[in-house]
Design an enzyme around this catalytic site. Sequence first.
Site, PDB file in Angstrom:
ATOM      1  N   SER A 240       0.965  -5.034   6.305  1.00  0.00           N
ATOM      2  CA  SER A 240       0.691  -6.376   6.842  1.00  0.00           C
ATOM      3  C   SER A 240       1.579  -6.686   8.051  1.00  0.00           C
ATOM      4  CB  SER A 240       0.863  -7.444   5.757  1.00  0.00           C
ATOM      5  OG  SER A 240       2.086  -7.288   5.079  1.00  0.00           O
ATOM      6  N   HIS A 270      -1.445  -2.387  -1.344  1.00  0.00           N
ATOM      7  CA  HIS A 270      -0.452  -3.297  -0.735  1.00  0.00           C
ATOM      8  C   HIS A 270      -0.472  -4.603  -1.524  1.00  0.00           C
ATOM      9  CE1 HIS A 270       2.193  -4.876   2.193  1.00  0.00           C
ATOM     10  NE2 HIS A 270       1.364  -5.156   3.172  1.00  0.00           N
ATOM     11  N   HIS A 317       7.174   2.733  -4.583  1.00  0.00           N
ATOM     12  CA  HIS A 317       7.323   2.076  -3.282  1.00  0.00           C
ATOM     13  C   HIS A 317       7.505   3.125  -2.197  1.00  0.00           C
ATOM     14  CE1 HIS A 317       8.652  -0.733  -0.182  1.00  0.00           C
ATOM     15  NE2 HIS A 317       8.033  -1.636  -0.921  1.00  0.00           N
ATOM     16  N   ARG A 326      13.168  -8.167  -5.580  1.00  0.00           N
ATOM     17  CA  ARG A 326      12.179  -9.260  -5.681  1.00  0.00           C
ATOM     18  C   ARG A 326      11.617  -9.304  -7.103  1.00  0.00           C
ATOM     19  NH1 ARG A 326       8.299  -7.508  -0.889  1.00  0.00           N
ATOM     20  NH2 ARG A 326       8.487  -5.589  -2.112  1.00  0.00           N
ATOM     21  N   ASP A 372       5.218  -6.610  -7.136  1.00  0.00           N
ATOM     22  CA  ASP A 372       3.929  -6.969  -7.723  1.00  0.00           C
ATOM     23  C   ASP A 372       3.867  -6.764  -9.225  1.00  0.00           C
ATOM     24  OD1 ASP A 372       2.652  -7.800  -5.360  1.00  0.00           O
ATOM     25  OD2 ASP A 372       2.535  -5.714  -4.746  1.00  0.00           O
TER      26      ASP A 372
HETATM   27  N1  AMX Z   1       1.667   5.555 -10.360  1.00  0.00           N
HETATM   28  C1  AMX Z   1       1.209   6.822 -10.304  1.00  0.00           C
HETATM   29  N2  AMX Z   1       1.417   7.646  -9.274  1.00  0.00           N
HETATM   30  C2  AMX Z   1       2.173   7.164  -8.263  1.00  0.00           C
HETATM   31  C3  AMX Z   1       2.710   5.877  -8.262  1.00  0.00           C
HETATM   32  C4  AMX Z   1       2.406   5.045  -9.365  1.00  0.00           C
HETATM   33  N3  AMX Z   1       2.827   3.780  -9.439  1.00  0.00           N
HETATM   34  N4  AMX Z   1       3.397   5.690  -7.132  1.00  0.00           N
HETATM   35  C5  AMX Z   1       3.292   6.830  -6.429  1.00  0.00           C
HETATM   36  N5  AMX Z   1       2.540   7.717  -7.104  1.00  0.00           N
HETATM   37  C6  AMX Z   1       2.090   9.050  -6.664  1.00  0.00           C
HETATM   38  C7  AMX Z   1       1.307   8.868  -5.362  1.00  0.00           C
HETATM   39  O1  AMX Z   1      -0.048   8.492  -5.630  1.00  0.00           O
HETATM   40  C8  AMX Z   1       1.435  10.239  -4.757  1.00  0.00           C
HETATM   41  O2  AMX Z   1       0.537  11.090  -5.420  1.00  0.00           O
HETATM   42  P1  AMX Z   1      -0.258  12.256  -4.624  1.00  0.00           P
HETATM   43  O3  AMX Z   1       0.813  13.182  -4.149  1.00  0.00           O
HETATM   44  O4  AMX Z   1      -1.156  12.834  -5.659  1.00  0.00           O
HETATM   45  O5  AMX Z   1      -0.975  11.580  -3.498  1.00  0.00           O
HETATM   46  C9  AMX Z   1       2.837  10.643  -5.179  1.00  0.00           C
HETATM   47  O6  AMX Z   1       3.185   9.839  -6.304  1.00  0.00           O
HETATM   48  C10 AMX Z   1       3.892  10.409  -4.080  1.00  0.00           C
HETATM   49  O7  AMX Z   1       3.802   9.063  -3.664  1.00  0.00           O
HETATM   50  P2  AMX Z   1       5.119   8.297  -3.119  1.00  0.00           P
HETATM   51  O8  AMX Z   1       5.586   9.007  -1.885  1.00  0.00           O
HETATM   52  O9  AMX Z   1       6.093   8.096  -4.209  1.00  0.00           O
HETATM   53  O10 AMX Z   1       4.535   6.868  -2.775  1.00  0.00           O
HETATM   54  P3  AMX Z   1       3.780   6.424  -1.456  1.00  0.00           P
HETATM   55  O11 AMX Z   1       4.794   6.049  -0.439  1.00  0.00           O
HETATM   56  O12 AMX Z   1       2.739   7.411  -1.065  1.00  0.00           O
HETATM   57  O13 AMX Z   1       2.986   5.121  -1.945  1.00  0.00           O
HETATM   58  C11 AMX Z   1       2.745   3.093  -3.114  1.00  0.00           C
HETATM   59  C12 AMX Z   1       3.669   3.929  -2.238  1.00  0.00           C
HETATM   60  C13 AMX Z   1       3.354   1.705  -3.305  1.00  0.00           C
HETATM   61  C14 AMX Z   1       1.397   2.905  -2.381  1.00  0.00           C
HETATM   62  C15 AMX Z   1       2.550   3.815  -4.468  1.00  0.00           C
HETATM   63  O14 AMX Z   1       3.786   3.890  -5.135  1.00  0.00           O
HETATM   64  C16 AMX Z   1       1.520   3.161  -5.356  1.00  0.00           C
HETATM   65  O15 AMX Z   1       0.317   3.434  -5.218  1.00  0.00           O
HETATM   66  N6  AMX Z   1       1.958   2.235  -6.301  1.00  0.00           N
HETATM   67  C17 AMX Z   1       1.033   1.511  -7.113  1.00  0.00           C
HETATM   68  C18 AMX Z   1       0.404   0.371  -6.320  1.00  0.00           C
HETATM   69  C19 AMX Z   1       1.437  -0.705  -6.027  1.00  0.00           C
HETATM   70  O16 AMX Z   1       2.190  -1.121  -6.872  1.00  0.00           O
HETATM   71  N7  AMX Z   1       1.437  -1.204  -4.762  1.00  0.00           N
HETATM   72  C20 AMX Z   1       2.308  -2.311  -4.357  1.00  0.00           C
HETATM   73  C21 AMX Z   1       3.387  -1.890  -3.389  1.00  0.00           C
HETATM   74  C22 AMX Z   1       4.186  -3.079  -2.921  1.00  0.00           C
HETATM   75  C23 AMX Z   1       3.371  -3.916  -1.981  1.00  0.00           C
HETATM   76  O17 AMX Z   1       3.027  -3.518  -0.899  1.00  0.00           O
HETATM   77  N8  AMX Z   1       2.988  -5.098  -2.375  1.00  0.00           N
END
Ligand code: AMX
Length: 435
Positions: A240, A270, A317, A326, A372
């Site tokens: 964002s 996000h 994250h 937070r 979140d």
């Molecule tokens: N559950 C399961 N798997 C997860 C995970 C979770 N909560 N968080 C990361 N992973 C996985 C990723 O999908 C990725 O898998 P892949 O290699 O098969 O593609 C692997 O772990 C490595 O990811 P990462 O480097 O740790 O995270 P990222 O920087 O790629 O993504 C985020 C960050 C937030 C998108 C991810 O942790 C996620 O999808 N979390 C769940 C959704 C969420 O809570 N989003 C809110 C974030 C805060 C916000 O912006 N409001």
Amino acid sequence: MTQMKEKIASLLPAWRERVVRLLKEHGDTEVGPVKISQFYNGMRGVKCLTTDISYLDPFEGIRFRGFTIPETLEKLPRAPGAEMPYVEGHLYLLLTGEIPTDDQVEEVNKDLQKRGKVPGYVWDTLRALPKDTHPMTMFSIAIMALQKESVFVKKYNEGMSKFDYWDPMYEDAMNLFAKLHTMAAFIYRYKYKDGDIIEPDFSMDYGKNFAHMMGVATPYDELSRLYFILHSDHESGNVSAHTTHLVASALSDCYYSLSAGLNGLAGPLHGLANQEVLRWIQDLMNKMGTETPTVEQMKKFVWDTLKSGQVIPGYGHAVLRKTDPRYAAQRDFSLKHLPDDPIFKVVSMLYDIVPPILEEQGKAKNPWPNVDAHSGVIQWHYGVTEYDFYTVMFGVGRAMGVLPNIIWDRALGQAIERPKSLTLDMLEEIAGIKK
Ligand code: AMX
């Protein structure tokens, strides 16, 4: 001119001088390399953005203008007897870098009140949409409907020096922020409460007025102040903030830029994650047929989610490598105000259960909860159970961070963004892959 705007004007010359000197004397200094993996992994860790409004330390969490979340909550002025500080004071801090006095907060409050009336055509626009339109879409459209009010566009078309760009950006940002809570609450009441709209009461502060327009009793006003402050800013690289900055770099005004940024916030990875968390927890409770699932039932549900190829919402994250402060601030609020809430109890249990499972699975770089994982449960407790709406509130808070960012972008002369892209062929060639 308000003290807040005067303050920015007085700070500007010294900041500009620092930027000019840095670029002139050290413009060619290298900050870091870029790896091939970063072309495909969403540019994780590439250092190529700058903001002075917040900084995200992977272990310590966000600092707003140098202050941690506990410091921010402690130092900002608040109403007599109030638990949480004024949103207006946080806006002052983000814009100027200084903790305001009570008098300065009062002046920001009065200034926002003057700018707060939403034109009738915005309500007509929203009413013309189908009721099942997602509230984030409604919010983004409401902001776009206001675009014709842009002071920046008017001044730009009249012709102005680039050194003055920040001034009409400031006017637009304040005019827009002053209306966001009213538009958000309107969307809520229009969509979910049979259009029974509650008029704003501009004698109240921003957080209290939002709670009033939502029709939710105290301590929802305290929660609203906390919620907006916590969600305000998280450096420049999140979707964002980066989108808002990118769009504004084309000299698009605050309305175009914020609306674009919020469209990014609407993504499930996000800002939409907060509604996903609640949906997931309720799915867990429904499938187990109880409000009090056991640890074993919850472990199985977490593993089942992962095995079906889904993420655990609210965990992980891109930058943070510990529990999001937070999350911790919302947990403190919940421990005080809703310790016996059944969903809060599940959220608390998940805090112990999820991280070891994510560690065992070994994929997520950060197994800890983000903001979140907690926000939805508190909203639900106070009767705001329409979880599609949660990201709209995130958006009101996020605006308080990204709008100051684009004012300062213009003030410090940040250029239109234009990174370079390479083809797969080129990357293979750099990697020395023979075809
Ligand atoms: N559950 C399961 N798997 C997860 C995970 C979770 N909560 N968080 C990361 N992973 C996985 C990723 O999908 C990725 O898998 P892949 O290699 O098969 O593609 C692997 O772990 C490595 O990811 P990462 O480097 O740790 O995270 P990222 O920087 O790629 O993504 C985020 C960050 C937030 C998108 C991810 O942790 C996620 O999808 N979390 C769940 C959704 C969420 O809570 N989003 C809110 C974030 C805060 C916000 O912006 N409001």
